[in-house]
Write an enzyme that holds these catalytic residues in place. Sequence first.
Site, short mmCIF file in Angstrom:
data_model
loop_
_atom_site.label_atom_id
_atom_site.label_comp_id
_atom_site.label_asym_id
_atom_site.label_seq_id
_atom_site.Cartn_x
_atom_site.Cartn_y
_atom_site.Cartn_z
N LYS A 25 0.83 -1.12 0.03
CA LYS A 25 0.11 -0.01 0.04
C LYS A 25 0.85 1.34 -0.13
CE LYS A 25 -4.23 -1.97 2.05
NZ LYS A 25 -4.60 -2.39 0.72
N THR B 14 -9.95 -1.10 -4.45
CA THR B 14 -10.59 -1.53 -3.16
C THR B 14 -10.49 -0.86 -2.08
OG1 THR B 14 -8.36 -2.60 -3.08
CG2 THR B 14 -9.86 -3.81 -4.01
N GLY B 15 -11.33 -0.91 -1.06
CA GLY B 15 -11.62 0.03 0.03
C GLY B 15 -10.53 0.54 0.76
N THR B 16 -9.62 -0.01 1.36
CA THR B 16 -8.72 0.73 2.21
C THR B 16 -7.61 1.22 1.12
OG1 THR B 16 -8.83 -1.19 3.96
CG2 THR B 16 -6.99 0.20 4.03
N THR B 17 -7.33 0.56 0.26
CA THR B 17 -6.22 1.27 -0.83
C THR B 17 -6.82 2.55 -1.19
OG1 THR B 17 -5.57 -1.09 -1.44
CG2 THR B 17 -5.05 0.74 -2.82
N ASP C 206 -12.11 -7.13 -4.91
CA ASP C 206 -11.49 -7.80 -6.12
C ASP C 206 -12.48 -8.30 -7.14
OD1 ASP C 206 -8.95 -7.46 -5.06
OD2 ASP C 206 -9.00 -9.55 -4.24
#
EC number: 4.2.3.3
Length: 140
Positions: free
Chosen positions: A12, A34-37, A60
């Site tokens: 990340k 994707t969420g956190t990224t 994904d």
Amino acid sequence: MNIALIAHDEKKEDMIQFTTAYTHVLSKHRLFATGTTGMKISNATGLQIHRFQSGPLGGDQQIGAMIANGEMDMIIFFRDPLTAQPHEPDVSALMRLCDVHQIPLVTNIAGAEIFIHGLSRGDLKWREIIKERQEKEGTP
């Protein structure tokens, strides 16, 4: 172009550095992650990003659905090849979909550098031309 940005936990920070360096290129495109990224990239760069679920929770697969529907043009996916991923089958499925649908996919920062320079030169304009032609002809 629609571009997906994905990074495993150990990658990340690399993704944040990459997107920070190329904000001027990426800001001209529709970005998905994707969420956190996506949250980390957006916080670091100010880029507008549509965020899906985190990878292990189906993010994904959500990106994979866009690929299957002809709605994704490029995937930049910084994978961690040294750590087992609990959702590895989803990652494999995503990579398979890229191959089936001829979607450019890169899995490391060296390749991403090549992709981003090609993107800024217009090397992938052919994808938009094909999409426009298909829309006129009504073909998928």
